[in-house]
Design an enzyme around this catalytic site. Structure first.
Site, PDB file in Angstrom:
ATOM      1  N   ASP A 280       0.865  -1.122  -0.009  1.00 16.34           N
ATOM      2  CA  ASP A 280       0.096   0.001   0.110  1.00 16.34           C
ATOM      3  C   ASP A 280       0.819   1.260   0.164  1.00 16.34           C
ATOM      4  O   ASP A 280       2.108   1.263   0.133  1.00 16.34           O
ATOM      5  CB  ASP A 280      -0.887   0.010   1.050  1.00 16.34           C
ATOM      6  CG  ASP A 280      -2.189   0.976   0.855  1.00 16.34           C
ATOM      7  OD1 ASP A 280      -2.201   1.684  -0.012  1.00 16.34           O
ATOM      8  OD2 ASP A 280      -3.214   0.757   1.677  1.00 16.34           O
TER       9      ASP A 280
HETATM   10  C1  BGC Z   1      -4.839   3.147   0.079  1.00 11.63           C
HETATM   11  C2  BGC Z   1      -5.292   2.219  -0.968  1.00 11.63           C
HETATM   12  C3  BGC Z   1      -5.140   2.743  -2.322  1.00 11.63           C
HETATM   13  C4  BGC Z   1      -3.841   3.528  -2.314  1.00 11.63           C
HETATM   14  C5  BGC Z   1      -3.593   4.057  -3.557  1.00 11.63           C
HETATM   15  C6  BGC Z   1      -3.735   4.045  -0.149  1.00 11.63           C
HETATM   16  O1  BGC Z   1      -3.829   4.989   0.609  1.00 11.63           O
HETATM   17  O2  BGC Z   1      -5.002   2.649   1.256  1.00 11.63           O
HETATM   18  O3  BGC Z   1      -6.408   1.601  -0.817  1.00 11.63           O
HETATM   19  O4  BGC Z   1      -5.277   1.840  -3.363  1.00 11.63           O
HETATM   20  O5  BGC Z   1      -3.918   4.521  -1.407  1.00 11.63           O
HETATM   21  O6  BGC Z   1      -4.590   5.175  -4.102  1.00 11.63           O
END
Ligand code: BGC
Length: 755
Positions: A280
């Site tokens: 993530d």
């Molecule tokens: C979130 C994810 C997301 C990623 C990219 C993160 O902050 O937890 O769910 O896919 O950002 O945007």
């Protein structure tokens, strides 16, 4: 860093004919051959680059793409932008390996569908799949080939703002929805130009975060992990999902982004997952504050060796993998394996053959009439009728209505959080939907109150619309003054029925949007109280990302609809239901707690030695019942259904056999309606306590007045099993209960034996 600042949202359109031909799938052998051939030519810097995803397309980032130091970009939107970035990789970099361009297409790209918690409640897998197919088509038209969806986290705690992104509390429903979404995104061949690679996230147990606080610690048993949180991921893997994303949380002390047990032992060794895992956002770097890495180099080492193949955003892999290999701390075979996985997915997705988006498809494929129709249908099926005393609904078209409340005409909030590339201007608000249905001199609108943003705590700065006047809709009688309760009272006094739109702003749900109370924010409750005093029939429509605290409502308000956030067709779908063109059929994908204090509330709990009872010395509370306000699976329609005649094909099911069970469902009302018929079981005696009920099947049945149909289910005996305390999957012999039911609390009941 603010979320919006991560994404350059430039969107340029070019006209060119679109060609969407199905792609030939290369064989696994051909792919392995290409993977090894490319790998053999890569330097360690280029390998680390393939394992690196950066956000945006700044000149510095593109320079790194040229040097082979980045293999993926996040948030580059628009076919021209995407192609410009891709060209750097495919034409200017030494190895010409295409980029994989990712974006969060969570519930639609430009055509925004209902939020996942809502659409799961439709229990309509075909329609959910169709919506993701539309989303994939739109996203690829804008150069996105990879979506960070489906979000398949089980959520039992609505304090957690991200509960809105998933399919609710049940692992069976969650698994079915996960598989449907993967199919919808990827199709049969993710190399087809209108399909995207899916990414099941957040692996794993992110929804079990303590206190419902986002990013917080998770400490749960391996048994709960396997029975509750892993199944939707397993379903996504079995459906062929190309990628997974590791979660932010730690799991039993080991952050999910460095958790070898879940990432390698379970995902690779047990499930044989062949795709790749992306971290993530910054979660590799975050191993430092987690306290399991002393610096970024150690963080990169921990994450990669645990099984995270690609590093999102923080750049740790690109920076440290080469040094780690040179110093002998990291085996190059581990790097090679991760690179193989990334290259394999890029090849499977056809990126080497077709790296570029078709310029021109943005003109034809975004926000089409057909895609809006899918959005409207899914919205109609997702909203949940919670109360309808005295049949206030549906409303006759000869009535006058007062449309009141801060969410009645708020375009942005209709979209909900994580709205992809959705634009507020595309959304139909409830007020607009209602005006589309009634002669406008029958509609009186007043906003009543504004919803203020939170001023302290984590939620500081959530987007709230500027305090507004209640004007803006042509032809409707409105006030020019700032929103105020007196105008709302005046509007309500003039009308036969009050339609009251309350809830949370979309920005109060989603990531980093946990709440410690479920009150109606701001002065909404004052508005409700004043309107109740007028003694007109009220239909309360709640737009929110979590079940709010409405204990007081069923006694005081005759009709209540929960819409969650229904997307761009929200207003039309709500009007369709309010005026009876469509009968509601959505169900709750989670149990609705009475109060925050009782969380977690979920239907599939164990019985305890002292099952819930009015008697004091039983599990429960002194000051309230432990029954949810509305159970999982619950939702009313405009007609009524009667269940009877439960039949079990064979009352004895062998371990390798199949339970076959059916019941008759009759429409006993005077309107056509759709019932979501649900199958639940309970294993009475097992080596470990079993949930009082577990969902094992469902079917949507549409019945005309007086019509009855048989709902028939088959469940493999193996799917009735559970883990014993040694974590061995067993199907205990003995007596099981079975219900065919309208929700998780009712139903016709029978028993059968497993031998
Ligand atoms: C979130 C994810 C997301 C990623 C990219 C993160 O902050 O937890 O769910 O896919 O950002 O945007």
């Amino acid at each position: 860093m603010g979320r919006l600042s991560r994404f350059p949202l430039c969107f340029l359109l070019f006209a060119a004919p679109s060609i969407a031909l199905a792609q030939q799938q290369p064989s696994d052998e051909q792919i392995e051959h290409r993977v090894n051939e490319i790998l053999g030519r890569m330097s360690i810097d280029e390998k680390a680059g393939q394992l690196t995803q950066a956000a945006g397309n700044s000149p510095e980032t593109l320079e790194k793409v040229r040097q082979g130091k980045i293999g993926s970009l996040l948030g580059v939107l628009g076919a021209k932008n995407a192609n410009d970035a891709q060209r750097v990789a495919v034409e200017d970099s030494r190895l010409k390996i295409p980029l994989i361009l990712g974006f969060d297409v969570i519930h639609g790209f430009r055509t925004v569908f209902p939020v996942p918690l809502a659409s799961a409640g439709s229990f309509d897998l075909k329609l959910i799949e169709q919506a993701e197919q539309v989303a994939a088509k739109e996203a690829t038209s804008a150069g996105v080939k990879w979506t960070f969806a489906p979000m398949v986290d089980i959520g039992r705690d609505p304090r957690w703002g991200r509960i809105v992104e998933g399919a609710g509390e049940d692992p069976y429903l969650g698994s079915q929805v996960a598989a449907a979404k993967v199919k919808g995104f990827q199709g049969r061949n993710m190399a087809d130009p209108d399909r995207v690679i899916a990414c099941a996230k957040h692996y794993v147990a992110y929804g079990a975060t303590e206190g419902g606080r986002d990013y917080n610690t998770v400490d749960i048993s391996e048994k709960l992990l396997r029975e509750m949180y892993l199944p939707p991921f397993r379903a996504a893997v079995d459906a062929g999902v190309g990628t997974l994303m590791s979660a932010f949380n730690d799991l039993n002390g080991v952050p999910a982004t460095a958790n070898r047990h879940t990432l390698t032992e379970i995902l690779r060794d047990e499930w044989k997952f062949q795709g790749f895992v992306v971290s993530d956002y910054d979660s590799v770097h975050e191993l430092i504050p987690h306290g399991i890495a002393g610096d970024d180099s150690e963080a990169a080492l921990e994450a990669l060796t645990a099984g995270v193949d690609m590093d999102m955003a923080d750049g740790d892999y690109a920076k440290y993998i080469p040094q780690l290999v040179q110093s002998g701390r990291l085996q190059s075979s581990i790097v090679d394996e991760a690179v193989r996985r990334v290259l394999r997915v890029k090849l499977q997705a056809g990126l080497f053959e077709h790296p570029y988006a078709d310029l021109g498809r943005e003109k034809t494929d975004l926000l089409t009439r057909e895609s809006r129709q899918v959005a409207r249908k899914l919205a109609q099926e997702s909203l949940v009728l919670l109360e309808n005393k005295g049949q206030v609904l549906p409303i006759g078209k000869d009535k006058t209505v007062a449309v009141i409340g801060p969410l009645a005409d708020d375009k942005a909030s209709q979209l909900g959080p994580w709205a992809g590339n959705g634009q507020a201007k595309d959304a139909v608000t409830p007020l607009e939907g209602i005006i589309g249905r009634l002669n406008k001199d029958r509609v009186f609108y007043a906003k009543g109150v504004d919803i203020p943003p939170y001023e302290s705590g984590l939620a500081a700065g959530v987007a709230a619309p500027a305090p507004s006047t209640a004007t803006g809709v042509r032809g409707v009688e409105t006030s020019k003054r700032p929103a105020n309760i007196e105008d709302a009272v005046k509007a309500a006094t003039k009308a036969d029925i009050v339609l009251l739109f309350v809830g949370e702003l979309a920005g109060m749900t989603g990531e980093a949007s946990s709440r410690s109370s479920f009150d109606l924010p701001g002065d909404q409750m004052k508005l409700v109280d004043r309107l109740l005093a007028i003694q007109k029939p009220i239909v309360m429509v709640i737009e929110s990302g979590r079940p709010l605290d409405i204990r007081w409502a069923p006694e005081r308000i005759p009709a209540i609809i929960q819409t969650w956030y229904l997307g761009i067709e929200a207003g039309n779908a709500i009007a369709d239901v309010l005026f009876g063109d469509v009968s509601p059929s959505g169900r709750l994908a989670l149990s609705w707690p009475r109060s925050v204090g009782e969380i977690p509330t979920y239907y599939n709990h164990n019985n305890t030695g002292r099952p819930s009872s009015p008697d004091r010395w039983h599990t429960g509370y002194l000051d309230q019942t432990s029954e949810p306000l509305f159970p999982f699976g619950y939702g009313l329609t405009y007609t009524s259904f009667h269940y009877s005649n439960l039949r079990i094909e064979s009352p004895i099911v062998s371990h390798d056999g199949t339970l076959q069970v059916s019941a008759d469902v009759e429409n006993t009302g005077d309107r056509e309606g759709t019932e979501v018929v649900q199958l639940y079981v309970h294993d009475r005696v097992a080596p470990t306590s079993r949930p009082v009920r577990e969902l094992k099947g469902f079917e949507r049945l549409t019945l005309r007045p007086g019509e009855h149909k048989t709902a028939a289910f088959k469940v493999l005996a193996n799917d009735l099993g559970s883990y014993d305390s040694q974590l061995k999957w067993i199907v205990p012999a003995g007596t099981y209960d079975v219900w065919i039911a309208a929700d998780s609390r009712s139903g016709v009941h029978g028993t059968f034996e497993v031998r």
